[in-house]
Scaffold this active site. Sequence first.
Site, PDB file in Angstrom:
ATOM      1  N   THR A 267      -3.639   5.832   3.586  1.00  0.00           N
ATOM      2  CA  THR A 267      -2.295   6.175   3.119  1.00  0.00           C
ATOM      3  C   THR A 267      -2.319   6.903   1.783  1.00  0.00           C
ATOM      4  O   THR A 267      -1.456   7.740   1.510  1.00  0.00           O
ATOM      5  CB  THR A 267      -1.436   4.896   3.003  1.00  0.00           C
TER       6      THR A 267
ATOM      7  N   LYS B  20       0.828  -1.223   0.000  1.00  0.00           N
ATOM      8  CA  LYS B  20       0.000   0.000   0.000  1.00  0.00           C
ATOM      9  C   LYS B  20       0.856   1.265   0.000  1.00  0.00           C
ATOM     10  O   LYS B  20       0.444   2.300  -0.529  1.00  0.00           O
ATOM     11  CB  LYS B  20      -0.978  -0.011   1.176  1.00  0.00           C
TER      12      LYS B  20
END
Length: 347
Positions: free
Chosen positions: A252, A195
């Site tokens: 994120t 990620k």
Amino acid sequence: MSAQVARRVAVIGSGSWGTALSGLLAEQVGEVRLWCRSARVAEAIGATRRNPRHLTDYELPSGVHATADAAEALEGAEAVILALPSSYLRDACRMISPLVDAKAPVLVLTKGVERGTNELMADVAATELGGAWRVAVLSGPNHAEEVCLGKLAAAVLAARDADVAERLRALLVSPSFRVYVSEDVVGVEVCGAVKNVIAIACGVAAGLGAGDNTLAVLMTRGLAEIGRVAAALGSDPLTPMGLAGMGDLVATCTSEHSRNRTFGEALVAGETLAAYEERTGMVVEGARAAQSVLALARGLRVAAPITEAVNAVLHEGLPVADAIDGLLGRRPGEEFYGMAFQDKENH
């Protein structure tokens, strides 16, 4: 059960996450020993209750004791929390190995794939500290900047041993920090590593003026990339859909607190990786993971086009425009190719 679930816990690493987690632990633990690489940082925390480098406005509870002496930090620790950059984890674990109680559970907050070995962070810790059964990982949409303020957050804690998972969960869970448990250590780790790479791509897109549609495409196809790598390693296909996967990916890729997202924006504005890390004092894990995740994916014969594009831009000198052209030139196929639940005979 007493109010304190442990007498003493050691946190190794005084970055943003190590600092925030020390404060969170202090709610449940008699004493938190926070190990700092810098004696100056440890002394400043002792004198002011504030970390001079990270989360500088956050006042640490009195139950947190900072030290630059690893032996002092680990003496009597009933659990050990590792909050270090991925590139430092092996050396740090090797350094503290003689000091860690052989029965103490170890919680790894570090996200990434080790360059050269392609090992996940829990494997690195287990190799150096011994006892894969006692090593757990934590991941989820929980930026340190918000956790330290007591804002609602949640995470998934994965361990191979259910007792280890519950012991560590008891140290962290609170009304504002919800902790769910899982046995899928590998899946949670893959989510945490990949990620960060996708977030850099989202930052680049945002820096170039991309709209919400583009960012949604990047996140969704990034999630598919996570799913393929996780599936190839035998993980539960549901793990990428949970807190460690979709939850952390959204946070994120969209947050102003994300060093990976903001680095992507800075990159297209002309700032180098070295300059960004020097300016912010933070490590961009996605920049390292781009290389190691790509090596892992290639070894597994898994397609990882976004990771490949980010790696080419950061480490091979490919212009951003050419990387975008390469992604857009790919012919779209089945949406969920390369994932375990694509076995249509059984599902």
